[in-house]
Design an enzyme around this catalytic site. Structure first.
Site, short mmCIF file in Angstrom:
data_model
loop_
_atom_site.label_atom_id
_atom_site.label_comp_id
_atom_site.label_asym_id
_atom_site.label_seq_id
_atom_site.Cartn_x
_atom_site.Cartn_y
_atom_site.Cartn_z
N HIS A 1 -2.83 6.34 3.68
CA HIS A 1 -3.16 4.99 3.75
C HIS A 1 -4.55 4.61 4.31
O HIS A 1 -5.05 3.86 3.96
CB HIS A 1 -1.92 4.33 4.40
CG HIS A 1 -2.03 2.95 4.83
ND1 HIS A 1 -2.40 2.24 5.91
CD2 HIS A 1 -1.93 1.69 3.88
CE1 HIS A 1 -2.55 0.97 5.92
NE2 HIS A 1 -2.06 0.68 4.63
N ARG B 1 0.80 7.86 6.05
CA ARG B 1 0.16 6.87 6.87
C ARG B 1 -1.40 7.47 7.07
O ARG B 1 -2.33 6.50 6.86
CB ARG B 1 0.53 6.77 8.12
CG ARG B 1 -0.22 5.92 9.40
CD ARG B 1 0.73 5.28 10.33
NE ARG B 1 1.59 4.48 9.81
CZ ARG B 1 1.55 3.15 9.62
NH1 ARG B 1 0.37 2.62 9.65
NH2 ARG B 1 2.72 2.47 9.33
N SER C 1 0.69 -1.13 0.02
CA SER C 1 -0.04 0.03 -0.01
C SER C 1 0.91 1.34 0.00
O SER C 1 0.79 2.23 -0.60
CB SER C 1 -0.79 -0.07 1.27
OG SER C 1 -1.82 -0.86 1.19
#
Length: 210
Positions: free
Chosen positions: A45, A42, A14
């Site tokens: 994500h 993050r 990812s």
């Protein structure tokens, strides 16, 4: 059909995809530091939303102050149990820290009813009285962020990313104009998942720096 099954491999793939998309669509974008990059990626994500490249705001001393606090015994106060659940408390504990959410505390319930305020506000009122190094993490309640800004209390850092349409953008704008070391989401976007992702990104970075 072949597909990736290992959690670590899924996450790694990812992040690779996120990096590729940023390079292809925003080749001019420059991360300020490896930690800044880790936090932004993050959050992307977590949300699958690349708007975070532009709407996540950092005060000049936010990363330094927040990382310093998280690397030693401190208490993270969250506005929701969802944010509390999302933070890696096991990793936080290795630095001597802990995480608390007072939203359902009987003292908070009683005080909110007595004053006619939100429980998130009453939770902040209790948190600021405790003797500890404090980090506040808000992902859902603009009233909690507004309330903190009304207090004159030493705070090591604030993650202010309340989501919504009533007071969310305004509370975060007020945070950016304060003197507090802070990370804020500009506009309406945010959420408890985003708040937890920001904290976890810093914890993973600190873990890797050991």
């Amino acid at each position: 059909m072949q597909y990736i099954q290992q959690p670590q491999a899924i996450e790694a793939k990812s992040f690779d995809i996120i990096g590729e998309i940023i390079r292809e669509t925003r080749p001019e974008y420059q991360f300020a530091s490896p930690l800044h990059e880790a936090i932004i990626k993050r959050v992307i994500h977590t949300t699958a939303d690349f708007d975070w490249l532009d709407i996540l705001w950092f005060s000049d001393d936010a990363l330094e102050r927040l990382c310093a606090a998280l690397s030693r015994p401190s208490i993270i106060y969250t506005d929701t149990t969802m944010a509390l659940s999302g933070i890696n408390k096991t990793l936080l504990a290795t630095f001597g820290g802990e995480c608390r959410c007072y939203i359902s505390d009987p003292r908070v319930v009683a005080e909110a009813k007595a004053q006619g305020i939100t429980r998130s506000m009453a939770a902040v009122d209790i948190a600021v009285t405790e003797e500890s190094e404090k980090v506040f993490v808000f992902g859902n309640a603009p009233t909690a962020l507004f309330r903190l800004l009304e207090h004159d209390v030493a705070v090591s850092g604030v993650v202010g990313v309340p989501v919504g349409f009533v007071g969310a953008a305004e509370s975060k704008d007020a945070l950016t104009k304060s003197a507090l070391p802070a990370i804020a989401a500009l506009g309406r976007k945010g959420g408890s998942n985003v708040a937890a992702a920001i904290v976890n990104a810093m914890l993973y970075y600190l873990q890797g720096a050991r």
